[in-house]
Design an enzyme around this catalytic site. Structure first.
Site: not given
Ligand code: ADP
Ligand code: ADP
Length: 210
Positions: A13, A88, A122, A155, A166
């Protein structure tokens, strides 16, 4: 264009949201990035949420909703925004519908094995939020940010125990939003298994921007 990017952690995303926001000139609002920035700057909010983020649990709804309400009311978000990682939970979605109804929800779909591969490879440049992957999108120089040459980190919540938690939290608290938005006619599924280029192209197509 007011959008939500929904989908499990690691689905890609953030990668797509960053590009779309840049190309369309709208803010990319990532609640995860906002929380991490507060943790880095050791703000009151940062101190409150650090342990929660490290474990992979969710920050309480009231806190998160207030933060987003405030952010989307800024002038730069008036014409549109990409919400990444919010809502979420159902109460967050209900609150958002009151203060900033969206036009579309893109649901990024990816199977669990691939999610784990993406999260465990990542790497992040903390100050900017730039994201890499050791195999799928490596930096020019191993362990270093392309733009600044600074160190990349893993991270804390991309470590194996937190990843498991998660994914469980996602299934229980966030996956119900898929039906929530589908039943309101707002949801579009995006296959996020292909390369970022292709995923980005299908997103633009769905949004009528291709
Ligand atoms: P990812 O990129 O792996 O989806 P995020 O960066 O979106 O993870 O979120 C990291 C952490 O931040 C989550 O595991 C949660 O602890 C917190 N967080 C992010 N967005 C929300 C939300 N909308 N509600 C509650 N906690 C959140
Ligand atoms: P999210 O925001 O949903 O948690 P990220 O955009 O941070 O996801 O992507 C998670 C990991 O996967 C990162 O290391 C990113 O570089 C990699 N990634 C993202 N999109 C792709 C894809 N289409 N194919 C392969 N790797 C990807």
């Amino acid at each position: 264009m007011k959008l939500i990017f929904l989908g499990p952690p690691g689905a890609g995303k953030g990668t797509i949201a960053t590009r779309l926001a840049e190309d369309e000139g709208i803010p990319h609002i990532s609640t995860g990035d906002i929380f991490r920035e507060n943790i880095r700057n050791e703000t009151e909010l940062g101190k409150k949420v650090k342990a929660i983020l490290d474990s992979g649990d969710l920050v309480p709804d009231e806190l998160t909703v207030e933060l987003v309400k405030d952010r989307v009311s800024q002038p730069d978000a008036a014409a549109g925004f990409v919400l990444d990682g919010f809502p979420r939970t159902v109460p967050q979605a209900d609150a958002l519908a009151e203060f900033a109804p969206v036009d579309k929800v893109l649901n990024f779909v990816l199977d669990e094995d691939e999610i784990i591969r993406r999260l465990s490879g990542r790497r992040v440049h903390k100050p900017s939020g730039r994201t890499y992957h050791v195999l799928f999108s490596p930096p020019n120089e191993e362990g270093k940010d392309d733009v600044t040459g600074e160190e990349l980190i893993i991270r804390d919540d991309d470590k194996p125990e937190a990843i498991k938690n998660r994914l469980a939290v996602y299934e229980k608290q966030t996956a119900p939003l898929i039906e929530y938005y589908r039943s309101r006619g707002l949801l579009v599924d995006i296959d996020s298994a292909p390369k970022p280029e292709e995923v980005y192209a299908s997103v633009r197509k769905e949004l009528g921007l291709a």
